[in-house]
Design an enzyme around this catalytic site. Structure first.
Site, PDB file in Angstrom:
ATOM      1  N   TYR A   1       0.859  -1.190   0.000  1.00 20.10           N
ATOM      2  CA  TYR A   1       0.000   0.000   0.000  1.00 20.10           C
ATOM      3  C   TYR A   1       0.890   1.234   0.000  1.00 20.10           C
ATOM      4  O   TYR A   1       2.008   1.202   0.532  1.00 20.10           O
ATOM      5  CB  TYR A   1      -0.924  -0.029   1.238  1.00 20.10           C
ATOM      6  CG  TYR A   1      -1.890   1.125   1.266  1.00 20.10           C
ATOM      7  CD1 TYR A   1      -2.748   1.349   0.188  1.00 20.10           C
ATOM      8  CD2 TYR A   1      -1.927   2.004   2.340  1.00 20.10           C
ATOM      9  CE1 TYR A   1      -3.607   2.429   0.183  1.00 20.10           C
ATOM     10  CE2 TYR A   1      -2.800   3.087   2.348  1.00 20.10           C
ATOM     11  CZ  TYR A   1      -3.630   3.290   1.262  1.00 20.10           C
ATOM     12  OH  TYR A   1      -4.496   4.356   1.263  1.00 20.10           O
TER      13      TYR A   1
ATOM     14  N   TYR B   1      -2.694   4.532   9.300  1.00 23.86           N
ATOM     15  CA  TYR B   1      -2.110   3.261   8.807  1.00 23.86           C
ATOM     16  C   TYR B   1      -1.044   2.744   9.770  1.00 23.86           C
ATOM     17  O   TYR B   1      -0.629   1.590   9.707  1.00 23.86           O
ATOM     18  CB  TYR B   1      -1.562   3.451   7.391  1.00 23.86           C
ATOM     19  CG  TYR B   1      -1.555   2.176   6.585  1.00 23.86           C
ATOM     20  CD1 TYR B   1      -2.732   1.536   6.214  1.00 23.86           C
ATOM     21  CD2 TYR B   1      -0.348   1.593   6.201  1.00 23.86           C
ATOM     22  CE1 TYR B   1      -2.720   0.375   5.479  1.00 23.86           C
ATOM     23  CE2 TYR B   1      -0.325   0.419   5.459  1.00 23.86           C
ATOM     24  CZ  TYR B   1      -1.518  -0.175   5.105  1.00 23.86           C
ATOM     25  OH  TYR B   1      -1.496  -1.342   4.377  1.00 23.86           O
TER      26      TYR B   1
HETATM   27  P1  NAI Z   1      -8.204  -9.750   4.067  1.00 19.06           P
HETATM   28  O1  NAI Z   1      -8.493  -9.403   5.482  1.00 19.06           O
HETATM   29  O2  NAI Z   1      -9.263 -10.394   3.279  1.00 19.06           O
HETATM   30  O3  NAI Z   1      -6.856 -10.621   3.978  1.00 19.06           O
HETATM   31  C1  NAI Z   1      -5.808 -10.562   4.938  1.00 19.06           C
HETATM   32  C2  NAI Z   1      -5.444 -11.995   5.232  1.00 19.06           C
HETATM   33  O4  NAI Z   1      -4.277 -12.114   6.060  1.00 19.06           O
HETATM   34  C3  NAI Z   1      -6.568 -12.740   5.968  1.00 19.06           C
HETATM   35  O5  NAI Z   1      -7.017 -13.827   5.197  1.00 19.06           O
HETATM   36  C4  NAI Z   1      -5.904 -13.193   7.244  1.00 19.06           C
HETATM   37  O6  NAI Z   1      -6.426 -14.396   7.752  1.00 19.06           O
HETATM   38  C5  NAI Z   1      -4.459 -13.325   6.767  1.00 19.06           C
HETATM   39  N1  NAI Z   1      -3.515 -13.455   7.899  1.00 19.06           N
HETATM   40  C6  NAI Z   1      -3.430 -12.656   8.987  1.00 19.06           C
HETATM   41  N2  NAI Z   1      -2.482 -13.134   9.823  1.00 19.06           N
HETATM   42  C7  NAI Z   1      -1.956 -14.249   9.226  1.00 19.06           C
HETATM   43  C8  NAI Z   1      -0.945 -15.172   9.594  1.00 19.06           C
HETATM   44  N3  NAI Z   1      -0.263 -15.058  10.751  1.00 19.06           N
HETATM   45  N4  NAI Z   1      -0.665 -16.209   8.761  1.00 19.06           N
HETATM   46  C9  NAI Z   1      -1.346 -16.356   7.590  1.00 19.06           C
HETATM   47  N5  NAI Z   1      -2.313 -15.493   7.185  1.00 19.06           N
HETATM   48  C10 NAI Z   1      -2.614 -14.451   8.012  1.00 19.06           C
HETATM   49  O7  NAI Z   1      -7.796  -8.347   3.392  1.00 19.06           O
HETATM   50  P2  NAI Z   1      -7.108  -7.957   2.005  1.00 19.06           P
HETATM   51  O8  NAI Z   1      -7.353  -6.506   1.847  1.00 19.06           O
HETATM   52  O9  NAI Z   1      -7.522  -8.877   0.934  1.00 19.06           O
HETATM   53  O10 NAI Z   1      -5.558  -8.114   2.332  1.00 19.06           O
HETATM   54  C11 NAI Z   1      -4.646  -8.795   1.517  1.00 19.06           C
HETATM   55  C12 NAI Z   1      -3.362  -8.005   1.368  1.00 19.06           C
HETATM   56  O11 NAI Z   1      -3.614  -6.814   0.621  1.00 19.06           O
HETATM   57  C13 NAI Z   1      -2.728  -7.555   2.678  1.00 19.06           C
HETATM   58  O12 NAI Z   1      -1.319  -7.642   2.579  1.00 19.06           O
HETATM   59  C14 NAI Z   1      -3.140  -6.101   2.740  1.00 19.06           C
HETATM   60  O13 NAI Z   1      -2.303  -5.316   3.579  1.00 19.06           O
HETATM   61  C15 NAI Z   1      -3.000  -5.736   1.283  1.00 19.06           C
HETATM   62  N6  NAI Z   1      -3.623  -4.479   0.866  1.00 19.06           N
HETATM   63  C16 NAI Z   1      -4.934  -4.243   1.180  1.00 19.06           C
HETATM   64  C17 NAI Z   1      -5.507  -3.037   0.856  1.00 19.06           C
HETATM   65  C18 NAI Z   1      -6.896  -2.716   1.277  1.00 19.06           C
HETATM   66  O14 NAI Z   1      -7.274  -1.531   1.276  1.00 19.06           O
HETATM   67  N7  NAI Z   1      -7.714  -3.710   1.615  1.00 19.06           N
HETATM   68  C19 NAI Z   1      -4.767  -1.987   0.102  1.00 19.06           C
HETATM   69  C20 NAI Z   1      -3.421  -2.391  -0.239  1.00 19.06           C
HETATM   70  C21 NAI Z   1      -2.878  -3.581   0.148  1.00 19.06           C
END
Ligand code: NAI
Length: 271
Positions: free
Chosen positions: A151, A161
């Site tokens: 991000y 953030y």
């Molecule tokens: P999401 O909440 O659907 O996915 C995040 C995932 O990380 C979850 O499935 C969670 O269970 C997993 N997770 C957390 N701790 C963990 C661990 N110890 N071991 C394995 N998995 C673990 O949300 P999203 O948005 O799809 O996030 C995916 C990626 O995208 C992340 O890196 C997030 O920072 C990034 N991102 C998200 C943005 C947003 O606005 N939603 C913008 C830019 C990047």
């Protein structure tokens, strides 16, 4: 629409929690494009989320793994290989982020340092761990591709953030350092995608999220990129059409990162 871009490829997709997850959308698109995949998530997410539903829909398996645990990652790769009949893999999606400080609403001037280390471990070092174990087990095929999600708070200050800004800066740096290594040793590419704010569980955990979602949408000439559009972009990075793209942080944000101000914002602020 499918172009068979991933025909014959196998991969591991982390982080699908529910249908809003970027990883969920990517898993669906990867299978549509002809890939064989396995899904993984933290054991706790297996209970909270709907990942088994996705696995059933895509006719695959879920292998629980905490991405901060080297043993869990080793087990993940072993089981994935078994699932693929002993074959190695061609792509890995790291779609993992979590900050206990953000979750517990700690201000940037009042961070808990145990939480801080957890944020970095979960959101950034796990990317290194996944590649280090992959290299040691020699599980990636030549011309494979590893993608992490970042991000723009890695480059610019966003008050809410919090420590995730540092986690993303480390994540992007790991992509360069490990990209160099895996490129030389294995012809594997490593990139991060810097995605627009996206309404997912992780995204909505940031306070004021809806405001910066709207702000980003108004500033970006093409509007915010959705999770589905991010999935499409990820597919291109897994495909053979991007074989020489590596060690990059690639903005997928509708033009946000290079915009100063937009007509829409001028209009809104003139009111
Ligand atoms: P999401 O909440 O659907 O996915 C995040 C995932 O990380 C979850 O499935 C969670 O269970 C997993 N997770 C957390 N701790 C963990 C661990 N110890 N071991 C394995 N998995 C673990 O949300 P999203 O948005 O799809 O996030 C995916 C990626 O995208 C992340 O890196 C997030 O920072 C990034 N991102 C998200 C943005 C947003 O606005 N939603 C913008 C830019 C990047």
């Amino acid at each position: 629409m499918s172009y068979n871009l991933l025909k014959g490829k196998r991969g591991i997709i982390t982080g699908a929690l529910d249908e809003n997850s970027i990883a969920w959308q990517t898993a669906v698109r990867a299978v549509e494009e002809g890939a064989e995949i396995v899904l993984t998530n933290a054991p706790v997410a297996m209970r909270m989320g709907k990942i088994q539903e996705l696995a059933d829909q895509l006719n695959t398996i879920v292998i629980p793994a905490d991405a901060t645990s080297l043993e869990d990652i080793e087990n993940l790769y072993k089981k994935a290989q078994e699932h693929f009949g002993g074959e190695n893999i061609d792509f890995i999606l790291h779609s993992i982020g979590m900050s206990p400080n953000v979750r517990k609403g700690r201000e940037y001037g009042d961070l808990n340092y145990d939480y801080y280390q957890k944020s970095i471990d979960i959101s950034a070092l796990s990317f290194h761990k996944m590649m280090q174990v992959a290299e040691k087990m020699d599980i990636l095929n030549e011309w494979g591709s590893v993608v992490g999600l970042s991000y723009i708070a890695a480059q610019r200050a966003y008050p809410d953030y919090s420590d995730m800004s540092q986690a993303k800066a480390v994540l992007e740096s790991i992509a360069r350092s490990f990209g160099q290594r895996l490129g030389e040793n294995k012809k594997v590419r490593v990139n991060t995608i810097s995605q627009s704010p996206t309404p997912t569980t992780a995204g909505q955990g940031i306070s004021g999220f809806n405001v910066f979602l709207d702000y980003a949408d108004m500033l970006s000439p093409l509007g915010n990129a959705t999770a589905g559009e991010c999935a499409d972009y990820i597919i291109t990075l897994f495909s053979d059409l991007t074989k020489k793209v590596t060690m990059q942080n690639l903005f997928h944000d509708g033009g946000f990162s290079t915009s100063g101000i937009s007509h829409a914002l001028v209009e809104r602020l003139s009111k």
